[in-house]
Structures are given as C-alpha cells and as structure tokens.
Design a protein around this motif. Structure first.
Motif, short mmCIF file in Angstrom:
data_model
loop_
_atom_site.label_atom_id
_atom_site.label_comp_id
_atom_site.label_asym_id
_atom_site.label_seq_id
_atom_site.Cartn_x
_atom_site.Cartn_y
_atom_site.Cartn_z
N ARG A 108 7.55 14.38 -5.49
CA ARG A 108 7.56 13.14 -6.28
C ARG A 108 8.69 12.19 -5.84
O ARG A 108 8.52 10.96 -5.85
CB ARG A 108 7.72 13.51 -7.75
N SER A 109 9.84 12.71 -5.47
CA SER A 109 10.98 11.85 -5.15
C SER A 109 10.73 10.98 -3.94
O SER A 109 11.42 9.98 -3.73
CB SER A 109 12.23 12.71 -4.92
N GLN A 120 5.00 3.40 -9.33
CA GLN A 120 5.29 3.66 -10.73
C GLN A 120 4.16 4.43 -11.40
O GLN A 120 4.32 4.94 -12.51
CB GLN A 120 5.52 2.33 -11.46
N THR A 121 2.98 4.50 -10.77
CA THR A 121 1.86 5.31 -11.25
C THR A 121 1.56 6.35 -10.17
O THR A 121 0.65 6.17 -9.35
CB THR A 121 0.63 4.44 -11.53
N SER A 159 -2.30 2.47 -4.89
CA SER A 159 -3.10 1.29 -4.56
C SER A 159 -2.85 0.82 -3.14
O SER A 159 -1.77 1.02 -2.57
CB SER A 159 -2.80 0.15 -5.53
N THR A 160 -3.87 0.17 -2.59
CA THR A 160 -3.76 -0.62 -1.37
C THR A 160 -4.23 -2.02 -1.72
O THR A 160 -5.37 -2.20 -2.15
CB THR A 160 -4.62 -0.04 -0.25
N THR A 198 0.83 -1.20 0.00
CA THR A 198 0.00 0.00 0.00
C THR A 198 0.86 1.25 0.00
O THR A 198 1.98 1.25 0.53
CB THR A 198 -0.94 0.01 1.21
N GLU A 199 0.35 2.29 -0.62
CA GLU A 199 0.95 3.61 -0.53
C GLU A 199 -0.18 4.63 -0.50
O GLU A 199 -1.12 4.57 -1.30
CB GLU A 199 1.89 3.90 -1.70
#
Length: 804
Positions: free
Chosen positions: A349-350, A355-356, A361-362, A336-337
């Motif tokens: 962003r860094s 990658q998207t 997604s979790t 998850t993020e």
C-alpha cells in the motif's frame, strides 16, 4: 527543478557555513531583482549586509592602544575591534598591513559575520579579498543553532573555503542548563549526543557544490551513517548523490531497507532511483522521473518487485502524471495509476498514490478554450478507464464505475460574474439574461473486474441547458431559472422484451432562488459582534418522467446535507433526474467578532416541503411525507482553545437521527491538541475517532519545543478509529516522540484495515537529528496525515524546513 521537500540535505554544516560566511552566492533577493521578478519578503534569523562591488566598505579600527605608520602598518592592543562592512573582528592584538591589506589577529580572536561567530587563537586575513586562515576555530551559527570546531578554516576568496577536520552539531556539549548552552555556542569541546565529523570539507559557491571527505554521523558515540566522499548542493540547486536511507517494518513484508539515489539530470529534469530489499519478499527498485519543460510538466513513478517470494510472481506499480499546453488556449492532462494484481493494495500500500487504492483510474483529457464578448466556450475530449481491485469475499466486492471511451463535448457559458453563478448578484449590476449549454457524447464500457451483474453498455448523447434572469438589491437576490436535461441512448443490450435498444427522454425544470443577507451589531458573552441572518428559499418544479428503462451510467445520489438541500436535482450526473414540486427553505445566522473578523458562532437549519409526492428518489422509495428530513448545523469557536462543529439529520416522520457528525477539538497551545469525533449513518456505519498530540512528561515547552537546556521530553501522538457497528478498530496510528532538544525519536505503529478480518500493521521508527536529516521510516508524514492539528516538534528549530 528542485528535489522534493522529502529529500533532506545530507549535510548541514555546509549549509550553515553558506548562510554564515562572506562566501555566499548571490542571495535570492538579488537573483529576483536581476531577473525582474517581484521581491518576496522572507523571515530570517539574522541580518544580511552585502558589499557593493563598485565600492569598498569603510574600515574602522578601535582599541585601547593603537600605533600606526602612515600607509604602512597599524598595531592595536587591548579590546581590539575591526569593522569592515558587515564583518566584526575582535581580538587582544591586531596588526594591519596596509599595502598587503593583511590583518593578523591573535589572542581570543572572534569573527562575527551574518549571525555566525567564529573563534580561534590566531587569524590571518586579506580583508577585501577575504583570503586567509583561522587556526583551531570553533563556531556557532545563529541561523541553525548549531556549533562545531575544526583544525583550521581556510578562506579561499569570495566563493571558496575549506575546513580541515570539521565537526558540527546542534546539541550542546552537555545538558545541564543555560551555562552549557553558552559553552556550546562558544564551541568548547565535550561530549555531544550527535555529531557530524569530516576530515575535509570543501565549498565552491561558483560551482554550487560542496564535497565532504570521510563524513561520519555519530549518535550517542555510535557511528550510524558514513560516506567516504559526499557531494551536495550549496543553496537550492539540486545535486546528484545519495539521500538518507529509509527503514520500514510491517507484518506483510517484514523489514524493508531502501537507499535512495538522487540524479540531477538537468536543471529541469531529475530522477530518484531507490533500490530496496524486503526480508520476506526480496529485492526491488522504486524509481521516479520528473520533468519541467516550457508548457509541459509531469512525473513518472515505477515500482518493481521482480520476484515476490511470497506470491511467486513479479509485482509492479506504474504512475503517470502530466499536464501542459498544446497552444495557449489548448491544454492536456494525463493521470494514471496501474498495478500488477488485485492484492497489491493490501501488500504494498505504501507504494500507491491513489486516495482510492481499490479503484485506480486512467484519465486522459484535452480542452480548448475560447473567449468571446458574450462569454466563454470550451471544447473537450476525454478517455477514462478504471482498474478495480476486487477481493475473493463476495460481500467485500463493489460495483465498478463505467469507463468513458471516449467522452467528447462542448460547453458554452455567458459571462456572468462568479457571484451570480453562486446565487448572489452584487448591488449595482443591471439584470440580464444568463445561460449555459453543454452538448456531450459518451461511449460507456465496463472494465475488467466489473461485477457479473453489471452488463449494460452503450452510447449516450445528452444536452444540458439553462437560462436565468438574476435580480438583486442591497442585501437580496432573486433568480428565476429554466433548465433542461435531454438524453438519447443507443445501447448494446435490449431495454425491454421488444428488443428495443434506443431510448431517450427530455426533462425540463423551473426554479426560483431567493435569499437575503441581513446584519446587525450585537454582543455575545460581553464581546462586540456583528450578527448575520441569511434566509434562503428555493422553489423547484420538475415533471415526472419514467426512467425505469433508462440505463444508469454516471448518476449517483447526492449526500443529503446543508448544501445539497438547495440542489435542483438530488442526483449527480446525467442519467437520473428526480421529479419535484417542492420548496427548500432554511436560514443561517452567524456571530462575527468585530475586531478580528473571526466567526465565533454559526447556527443553521434547512428542510424541504413537498407540494406533491415524489416518485423518483435517491433510495428508490417514493416520498409521500410533505416534510423532508431536517438538517441542523452548529459550529462554535468561542476562544482560542476550543472548536466544535456538528451537523444533524433528523427524520421528520419518526424523529430519529438519520445521519450526524459531531467534532470537538481542544488546542490550548503548540504541540497540544486533542480532537474527538462521532459519525453516524443509520443502517450503514457508526464510528468514533480520537486523535491527539500532547506532552507526557518532561520540561514544559508551551511556546517552542526544545528550549534552553535541551532536557528531554516525551510526547504522545496518535489517532484511533473504532467502528461501533463492526466492534473493531479500523485505520489507526499510535506513537510517542522523545524530544531531546537537538534530536527527536519517533516510534509507533500504524494499522490499516484490508478486509473484514484482515489488517496491515506497520511499525514506524524515525530518528531526526535537528539541523541534519531524519533517518528511518517516514513517521513524521504518517503523524501529520493522521492527526488534525499535529505540529512537528522541530518546526521552530530547523533552518532547512520541515521534512515530509
């Protein structure tokens, strides 16, 4: 658990001494042998000779003149050489006291051990215990190419030593040629481009720890890094302590300075805490925790900016990644993020891993596997959530995928060989029925941030099944197959004017897959080759079923390419199945070099022929042409320097190019690569790209950068992406590298598009002291991630690996 590769060792003098001197802890090969693990061969820059603990090595003494008293003393003069195991001691005079096992050497003393050369005016050494002192030593380490000097080097036994006022550098004393390189190996005093200086260096291999007092790194005479006391690990075991600082500069956050601290909590747990400050946004902290338990492993990352002075609010990024075994056949995965706000991907962003970056997604999964004599079964459950990061501009907003809350299913598969499932049955295997079945329940919801036009939600129960009977010969296969896609929906919104919320459908498919693999000996451009001819036919018959009222939760059109032409369904997912009565056909031919087995040339063509009009298509327009678009493929690797490959999709009705990808790469040697590509999707995008790493001026280093003499050389590196449709540069990076031989400077700029008229520009600056640590922003990772075939200039010289 080791620190990640991106955390370089804070001091390399200790590591060099650890490699070079007898006070080396158990080697990795010995450790593997003692634990019963298989030995792994590794290339090294010197031979290691170890001393048996149950036997004392033989001692050999030679000189121009030797006088001895039996079992008392021996005195040697003129070209003295004392050998003991892997140690070689040279001097002008040497006195050896047998009762005390004490060797006293004077006059041009030189001690060689495991690729290291230590020199000094006088050495006193208890040979077997390896205790003693070398006065005013200079040293050179073959493993690292570094050299230095000290006021005194104290040997304190097999596992301890101390160096007083020690220095270390991989730079020669000057940069005037081979003679000065030899002077550097001899450790002669002089000015170096960079040098590490410590007042005291203590190494304890039993404890696995080194401590440097008053450590200072000087670059061009200027102190750039200092620590009053610096502890570090000896070998691969982790050790708590400060890591080199990082500096980043971009147009959104200004100048950022961060100082990482590594915390070795336990052998299987560690953490990295990195306070940072941004000139525009203020202070914050990045943190990472990693664990490795029996059957469980994972990582937690959390970045916090308590008060962003630009936006006036707190901002954060949280990432969880873990997997493990509940039982030997029951596993789980957590990935998850999440971020604090929709603009995080633009401003910070860094700090994001996805990658998207606009769709986070979790994903929580668990699966139980079962094995039977007829095949395998998996039961699984999953929860999948999304966080879409939308922007204010309507034209840049996107439809969010549906969430699965939950997904529960079971899959059964017969024990077919992988080659059977891939469409080829090995010769000699008796034909038998193969099949598979999937039954699954899903609850589909919409995340926050979904478009207002997305309204449909509900439940779906589906069944996917197939049965096939593969046949094969020496170079052919034939696989008839019958499949079914059945789904039943219970929706939250009505599907028609009658208020109906339940709907279902069942769609069968019959297919026959047939192919050949033929070979012959031939030649190409005077070289002996083996040519293959691989024709393939796929017949598919799927009846038409009206799906206009069926919701689309997870189906998406497949890209039309060389592989998907032979797909039975032109949609991924479950909700859409195209009708078909068609024949997919094509062939590939390859030329393979006989001697090395390398593919030199490949040509291919695929197309579909429709026996009836197709009503359900990926673009929503019925297909009435009998012939579909044709896809052509070509790739060539005719010599070691040139590679090229291309795919071309031509519209069969008007002959126009629908899609194409053309790539060309020229790499005549190390640190020399140029690649160009062109991509076209008619009506969608048109893009060209150029990437390179190439010497600009300076000494020619075709084989290895940083050759003898260490004279400086400039290299250019970068990647440019240009959108011909939008007439602007998109994600690009351009930089230059200066290689002095013992240090490398990388400078450049990275540009990332964050909107139709917005970009984020980041300056990159990194100084790598070869054999020590890189300082500054992580320019090396940026170049490696963006440039195909990029190679680090220090890859042939660093004894401690390549840093990310």
């Amino acid at each position: 658990m080791r620190p990640p590769v991106s955390r370089p060792r804070p001091i390399s003098l200790a590591a060099a001494l650890a490699v070079a001197l007898p006070a080396v802890a158990v080697s990795s090969a010995q450790a593997q042998e003692s634990t019963g693990q298989p030995l792994i061969l590794k290339s090294v820059k010197q031979l290691h000779q170890t001393k048996r603990k149950d036997a004392r090595p033989a001692m050999a003494l030679s000189a121009d003149r030797i006088t001895s008293e039996m079992d008392q003393t021996s005195t040697a003069e003129g070209d003295v050489q004392l050998r003991y195991g892997g140690m070689l001691l040279k001097s002008k005079t040497l006195r050896y006291d047998y009762p005390q096992d004490l060797a006293t050497a004077e006059g041009d003393v030189e001690l060689s051990q495991n690729g290291a050369v230590l020199r000094g005016p006088k050495l006193e050494l208890v040979v077997d215990k390896f205790e003693g002192q070398l006065e005013s030593p200079t040293y050179f380490f073959a493993a690292t190419g570094g050299s230095g000097s000290a006021k005194a080097l104290h040997f304190l036994g097999d596992q301890r030593m101390r160096a007083d006022e020690a220095t270390y550098s991989t730079c020669p004393v000057s940069e005037k040629g081979e003679q000065d390189l030899q002077d550097a190996k001899a450790g002669k005093k002089g000015q170096r481009d960079w040098e590490l200086v410590t007042s005291s260096l203590n190494l304890d291999f039993d404890a696995g720890e080194g401590v440097a007092k008053d450590a200072v790194v000087r670059f061009l005479g200027v102190p750039i890094l200092a620590a009053p006391s610096l502890s570090f690990p000896l070998g691969d075991q982790p050790k708590s302590g400060l890591l080199p600082p990082n500096v980043n500069i971009d147009n959104r956050s200004g100048v950022e300075y961060s100082q990482p601290f590594y915390w070795s909590i336990a052998p299987n747990r560690d953490a990295t805490i990195t306070p940072f400050v941004m000139t525009r946004r203020g202070p914050g902290v990045d943190s990472q925790f990693r664990y490795l338990e029996p059957g469980h492993r994972g990582q937690i990352d959390y970045a916090l900016l308590p008060h962003d002075r630009v936006t006036g609010r707190s901002r954060w990024d949280l990432r969880l990644n873990g997997d493990g075994d509940i039982t030997p056949n029951w596993t789980y995965n957590v990935h998850t993020e999440r971020v604090s706000d929709d603009d995080y991907w633009k401003d910070l962003r860094s700090r994001m891993l996805s990658q998207t970056p606009r769709l986070l997604s979790t994903d929580l999964r668990t699966q139980r596997d079962f094995s039977f004599n007829w095949g395998e079964m998996q039961t699984y459950a999953r929860v999948q959530k999304w966080q879409p990061l939308q922007v204010a501009q309507v034209e840049d907003q996107f439809a969010s995928p549906y969430q699965r809350s939950p997904q529960i299913g079971v899959r059964l598969q017969t024990g077919a060989d992988e080659s059977v499932l891939a469409g080829y049955l090995p010769t000699g295997r008796r034909a038998r029925l193969e099949g598979g079945l999937e039954v699954e329940y899903n609850r589909f919801d919409l995340p926050g941030g979904a478009l207002s036009s997305q309204t449909q939600t509900g439940e779906r129960m589906h069944l996917l099944g197939h049965v096939s009977l593969p046949f094969s010969g020496a170079a052919w296969w034939l696989i008839p197959k019958l499949s079914v896609n059945a789904a039943s929906y219970n929706l939250d919104q009505a599907v028609d004017a009658t208020g109906r919320r339940s709907i279902g459908r069942t769609i069968p498919t019959f297919s026959v897959d047939h192919g050949w693999i033929l070979e012959r000996n031939t030649s190409l451009f005077g070289q002996a080759m083996r040519q293959t001819l691989e024709p393939r036919l796929l017949y598919v018959n799927t009846p038409y079923r009206d799906q206009s009222l069926i919701p689309n939760f997870d189906a998406a059109p497949r890209d039309y390419n060389f592989d998907s032409v032979f797909a039975e369904n032109q949609f991924s997912g479950v909700d859409r199945v195209n009708d078909a009565n068609m024949l997919a056909f094509g062939a590939t031919t390859r030329w393979i070099e006989d001697e090395k087995g390398e593919e030199q040339l490949r040509l291919g063509m695929v197309q579909r022929y429709l026996f009836r009009n197709q009503r359900i298509t990926p673009d929503g327009t019925p297909q009435t042409h009998r012939l579909s678009d044709v896809v052509l493929l070509a790739s060539a690797h005719l010599n070691q320097a040139w590679w090229t490959d291309s795919t071309l999709q031509l519209n069969s009705s008007d002959g126009k190019v629908e899609r194409t990808v053309l790539r060309l790469r020229y790499s005549p040697g190390p640190f020399r690569t140029v690649s160009a590509s062109y991509r076209l999707a008619r009506g969608q995008s048109e893009q060209v790209e150029l990437a390179w790493q190439w010497p600009l001026f300076g000494p020619d280093r075709k084989a290895v950068a940083g050759g003898p003499g260490c004279a400086g050389a400039w290299y250019g590196a970068g990647r440019l992406q240009y959108s011909m449709r939008d007439k602007r540069f998109t994600d690009s990076v351009i930089g230059a590298e200066y290689d002095s031989g013992c240090w490398i400077l990388r400078v450049g700029a990275e540009r990332q598009a964050t909107g139709r008229a917005e970009t984020n520009t980041r300056l990159i600056l990194q100084l790598e002291l070869v054999g020590l640590s890189p300082l500054g922003s992580n320019a090396l990772k940026v170049l490696r991630d963006n440039i195909p075939g990029y190679r680090s200039l220090s890859s042939e010289r660093s004894a401690f690996g390549t840093y990310d």
